[in-house]
Design a protein around this motif. Structure first.
Motif, mmCIF file in Angstrom:
data_model
loop_
_atom_site.group_PDB
_atom_site.id
_atom_site.type_symbol
_atom_site.label_atom_id
_atom_site.label_comp_id
_atom_site.label_asym_id
_atom_site.label_seq_id
_atom_site.Cartn_x
_atom_site.Cartn_y
_atom_site.Cartn_z
ATOM 1 N N LEU A 126 0.823 -1.208 0.000
ATOM 2 C CA LEU A 126 0.000 0.000 0.000
ATOM 3 C C LEU A 126 0.857 1.259 0.000
ATOM 4 O O LEU A 126 0.481 2.273 -0.611
ATOM 5 N N LEU A 127 1.994 1.213 0.692
ATOM 6 C CA LEU A 127 2.885 2.367 0.653
ATOM 7 C C LEU A 127 3.417 2.573 -0.767
ATOM 8 O O LEU A 127 3.505 3.698 -1.254
ATOM 9 N N ALA A 128 3.726 1.463 -1.396
ATOM 10 C CA ALA A 128 4.261 1.565 -2.755
ATOM 11 C C ALA A 128 3.206 2.062 -3.741
ATOM 12 O O ALA A 128 3.540 2.706 -4.745
ATOM 13 N N ALA A 129 1.922 1.781 -3.444
ATOM 14 C CA ALA A 129 0.850 2.219 -4.346
ATOM 15 C C ALA A 129 0.668 3.726 -4.332
ATOM 16 O O ALA A 129 0.062 4.299 -5.249
ATOM 17 N N ASN A 130 1.144 4.372 -3.269
ATOM 18 C CA ASN A 130 1.115 5.832 -3.186
ATOM 19 C C ASN A 130 -0.312 6.390 -3.328
ATOM 20 O O ASN A 130 -0.553 7.348 -4.056
ATOM 21 N N ARG A 141 -1.272 8.442 2.042
ATOM 22 C CA ARG A 141 -1.605 9.748 2.620
ATOM 23 C C ARG A 141 -1.841 9.624 4.119
ATOM 24 O O ARG A 141 -1.427 10.498 4.887
ATOM 25 N N LEU A 142 -2.513 8.552 4.523
ATOM 26 C CA LEU A 142 -2.701 8.328 5.954
ATOM 27 C C LEU A 142 -1.363 8.165 6.661
ATOM 28 O O LEU A 142 -1.131 8.737 7.728
ATOM 29 N N HIS A 143 -0.501 7.366 6.079
ATOM 30 C CA HIS A 143 0.808 7.101 6.685
ATOM 31 C C HIS A 143 1.635 8.380 6.795
ATOM 32 O O HIS A 143 2.230 8.675 7.846
ATOM 33 N N ASP A 144 1.668 9.154 5.738
ATOM 34 C CA ASP A 144 2.455 10.379 5.767
ATOM 35 C C ASP A 144 1.889 11.377 6.772
ATOM 36 O O ASP A 144 2.635 12.126 7.418
ATOM 37 N N ALA A 145 0.559 11.394 6.914
ATOM 38 C CA ALA A 145 -0.060 12.322 7.854
ATOM 39 C C ALA A 145 0.333 11.993 9.287
ATOM 40 O O ALA A 145 0.488 12.883 10.120
ATOM 41 N N PHE A 176 3.192 10.036 10.258
ATOM 42 C CA PHE A 176 4.610 9.829 10.556
ATOM 43 C C PHE A 176 5.553 10.803 9.872
ATOM 44 O O PHE A 176 6.711 10.883 10.212
ATOM 45 N N THR A 177 5.068 11.530 8.869
ATOM 46 C CA THR A 177 5.990 12.373 8.104
ATOM 47 C C THR A 177 5.814 13.848 8.411
ATOM 48 O O THR A 177 6.751 14.545 8.776
ATOM 49 N N LYS A 178 4.550 14.334 8.300
ATOM 50 C CA LYS A 178 4.316 15.764 8.409
ATOM 51 C C LYS A 178 3.872 16.134 9.809
ATOM 52 O O LYS A 178 3.129 15.415 10.444
ATOM 53 N N ALA A 179 4.336 17.305 10.252
ATOM 54 C CA ALA A 179 3.894 17.798 11.553
ATOM 55 C C ALA A 179 2.473 18.300 11.481
ATOM 56 O O ALA A 179 1.721 18.233 12.428
ATOM 57 N N ALA A 180 2.105 18.864 10.350
ATOM 58 C CA ALA A 180 0.747 19.350 10.159
ATOM 59 C C ALA A 180 0.324 19.019 8.740
ATOM 60 O O ALA A 180 1.139 19.028 7.823
ATOM 61 N N VAL A 181 -0.933 18.745 8.550
ATOM 62 C CA VAL A 181 -1.431 18.328 7.241
ATOM 63 C C VAL A 181 -2.582 19.219 6.840
ATOM 64 O O VAL A 181 -3.511 19.427 7.616
ATOM 65 N N ALA A 222 -6.763 12.309 8.777
ATOM 66 C CA ALA A 222 -5.888 11.142 8.806
ATOM 67 C C ALA A 222 -6.046 10.375 10.103
ATOM 68 O O ALA A 222 -6.033 10.952 11.175
ATOM 69 N N GLY A 223 -6.191 9.071 9.971
ATOM 70 C CA GLY A 223 -6.185 8.203 11.136
ATOM 71 C C GLY A 223 -7.461 8.129 11.903
ATOM 72 O O GLY A 223 -7.556 7.406 12.860
ATOM 73 N N GLN A 224 -8.469 8.893 11.496
ATOM 74 C CA GLN A 224 -9.715 8.850 12.264
ATOM 75 C C GLN A 224 -10.695 7.901 11.613
ATOM 76 O O GLN A 224 -10.684 7.690 10.408
#
Length: 678
Positions: free
Chosen positions: A641-645, A650-654, A656-661, A675-677
């Motif tokens: 799923l990460l590879a599918a981009n 988007r959930l993952h990046d929200a 673990f990656t970005k401080a704010a989305v 994200a995540g809800q």
């Protein structure tokens, strides 16, 4: 295990209740916390008949009650007639003293006629005193003792009748409570989604108690009053048909008054108990979310809502009691009017010698006994109407549509492996709003299926469908190739363990709460489950250990500890299919890591469905489903799923990656909104 949510985790917030019938965001079932469901009220007579029919299993006891009432009323009715003889004894003695001794009664009457006292002469011949002889106290004593004995026996029979009848009423009430309890277990979950809990509690407790009280106080009184009227009218006609006809004029007047007032008060009583249920629902919701009300500073709104509902209840109750209370004064007025007419006519007939003083006295007593039952029936009218109004609300619950019954014969999965398959499943809470449409997926035995997605995507609804909390609109779900609709619900749910985000504990010890997952478990099994789920770690620090009593809200343990107990409960049940609805959301990071290892052991060799907010908890899932608007938009492993981009990325990046989305950037064109809800 807790009652499942509405598919999106929404809850009615105290102080700002959802409007009646409004669907919550995300496609959940309609909640009606602010009002009653639309219902057509039954009329008084059918409801009363239905209530009385519930007494038919106790025919034998009721027959005894009728016999005791007949005997008691017969003795009570004959009492005034015998007491009238005592009055005649006294009156004859008084007249006898006024007559010269040695004369005959005929001579005394003739002398009275010669003096122009014809009425007195008729009185002497009717009363027949003995000239020169006073009151016969021996005869008077015998009569008074006889009357005393009659009234004592009548009272004992009346007490015995009340004792037997009370047993009948309480038995019928117990059966009614049992029927309501059985009915609640047969009702589908959507019914509870549409009912405030306080409203249901009011019907199960307040309304049934009111029915019991009404039956206890009115049945005996009504039976005794009707029999008294029959007996009294009979003796009134024996004594004087003319006065009896005068007294009977009060009957149609009483009936007309009672009917006219009763029609108006019945509606008020139904409104009274309806507003009682609404107020109970508001109070239950407000106190359940008391901390939330304080946090958001909504005390004024809650108090204003309470004042409004309390005022509505006050007006309805005042109207019901006031209107029904008019019956009593009206009946007193009719009774006093009848009494005055009878007293005047009776006095004239005594003076004319056509009746004895004792008969007039007895008739006046009977006229009081005649109007008294009518007055008592009138006084019972408000209580009876209140009881029938409560019975209507209970019958409305008993008449509610039940869930689809289990098939007969039912299919059983003898050796479940946990293979779950959704085949073109469709479901919606309301007919005009689709939620899940043509969904298909397969969960292989021993695999962990993780479900992620935004609020209202249908994640919790998906697992609720597996549990058959709701019935499908289309397609089917199979467990090991067996359609779950061909299985008994108890058998299906017995193979499933469920841990919800909202913990549910009952009042009892920690040991009892864990053992709820398997009542036959030994203490060793309970401790093993507690150690595996790290409950034992904090229980040992408590003064009473596993015997520590927790309340229904679990307020004396932390939220994370409550969650651990529910996980231990599922662990002890050892199910073949496990459902975890964000089961680690209330624990700290270290405990979550430990629980992940415990749940990994718990999930081994069994199929698991995991609804997750934290994507870190589902990295090792065999299959991850990303849901949007009731559809599976992506599925695969974490790496795939990460590879599918796509949406999962988007959930993952929200997280673990970005401080704010930026929500619009994170979810373009109807994508993930938050994200995540759920």
């Amino acid at each position: 295990m807790t009652t499942p949510g509405n598919g999106n985790g929404n809850r009615a917030t105290p102080g700002r209740l959802p409007a009646a019938g409004r669907r919550p965001a995300g496609g959940g079932p309609p909640w009606m916390s602010a009002g009653m469901p639309t219902e057509k009220s039954m009329t008084f007579v059918p409801s009363a008949k239905r209530l009385l029919r519930r007494l038919t299993p106790y025919r034998g006891q009721l027959f005894v009650v009728i016999l005791l009432a007949l005997a008691s009323v017969a003795l009570s009715v004959i009492g005034p007639k015998i007491l009238g003889h005592a009055t005649d004894v006294i009156f004859r003695g008084v007249l006898g003293r006024r007559l010269p001794a040695g004369t005959t009664l005929e001579q005394a009457a003739a002398g009275a006629r010669a003096a122009g006292q014809n009425n007195f002469a008729d009185l002497l011949l009717k009363t027949r005193p003995i000239p020169g002889v006073g009151i016969d106290f021996h005869r008077l004593g015998q009569i008074l003792l006889l009357v005393l004995g009659i009234y004592v026996v009548a009272s004992l029979l009346s007490w015995l009748q009340g004792w037997v009848l009370n047993g009948v009423v309480q038995s019928a009430t117990r059966k009614l409570r049992a029927d309501v309890e059985d009915k609640l277990n047969r009702l589908p979950l959507p019914y509870f989604d549409k009912q405030p809990r306080g409203e249901l509690l009011s019907r199960v407790t307040n309304d049934i108690d009111n029915v019991s009280q009404s039956l206890s106080q009115t049945l005996s009184q009504l039976l005794t009053s009707l029999l008294t009227v029959v007996g009294v009218v009979t003796l009134m006609f024996v004594i004087s048909p003319l006065l009896a006809l005068v007294a009977l004029v009060a009957v149609p007047l009483s009936v007309i008054v009672t009917q006219q007032i009763g029609k108006r008060s019945q509606k008020k009583f139904i409104a009274q108990w309806t507003h009682t249920g609404r107020l109970n629902a508001h109070i239950e919701e407000a106190f359940t979310g008391h901390e939330l009300v304080k946090v958001f500073g909504r005390q004024r709104e809650v108090e204003a809502d309470f004042e409004q509902k309390n005022d509505q209840l006050f007006k309805a109750a005042f109207g019901a009691q006031f209107i029904s209370g008019i019956i009593m004064p009206a009946m007193f007025f009719i009774g006093n009017l009848s009494y005055a007419v009878i007293a005047v006519l009776g006095g004239l007939r005594v003076a004319s010698g056509t009746m004895t003083l004792g008969d007039v006295q007895a008739f006046i007593q009977y006229s009081r006994q005649f109007t008294q039952p009518l007055t008592q029936v009138a006084s019972m009218a408000n209580l009876l109407q209140s009881g029938v109004a409560s019975a209507e609300r209970v019958f409305d619950l008993l008449d509610a549509d039940e869930q689809v019954p289990d098939p007969a014969p039912a299919v059983e999965v003898r050796q479940p492996h946990g293979r779950v398959e959704f085949e073109h499943v469709s479901f919606r809470y309301t007919p005009d709003t689709p939620l899940i449409d043509d969904l298909s997926l397969v969960a292989e035995p021993g695999h962990t299926v993780a479900i992620v997605g935004p609020t209202g995507a249908g994640k919790t609804t998906l697992v609720n469908l597996i549990m058959r909390f709701y019935e499908l609109d289309g397609g089917r779900i199979t467990l090991d190739g067996v359609d779950i609709t061909t299985m008994k619900r108890a058998s299906l749910r017995g193979e499933i363990g469920m841990v919800l985000q909202d913990t549910w504990l009952f009042g009892g010890t920690i040991r009892d709460n864990i053992a709820y997952g398997n009542p036959s478990a030994t203490d060793a099994d309970i401790r093993a489950a507690a150690e595996a789920t790290f409950v034992d770690r904090f229980v040992r620090s408590l003064p009473d250990g596993y015997d520590t009593v927790i309340d229904e809200e679990g307020s004396n343990v932390s939220a994370g500890e409550r969650q651990l107990i529910t996980i231990a409960r599922a662990f002890l049940a050892d199910p073949s299919l496990l459902i975890l609805d964000e089961a680690t959301s209330s624990v700290d990071t270290r405990t979550e890591a430990l629980l992940q290892r415990a749940m990994a052991a718990l999930r081994s060799d069994r199929t698991s469905f995991v609804i997750a907010h934290r994507l870190s908890t589902i990295r090792d899932a065999h299959l991850i489903l990303v849901m949007e608007k009731g559809k599976i938009v992506e599925q695969g492993t974490h790496e795939q799923l990460l590879a599918a981009n796509g949406a999962y990325r988007r959930l993952h990046d929200a997280q673990f990656t970005k401080a704010a989305v930026d929500l619009d950037e994170a979810a373009p064109a109807g994508g993930i909104a938050l994200a995540g809800q759920r």
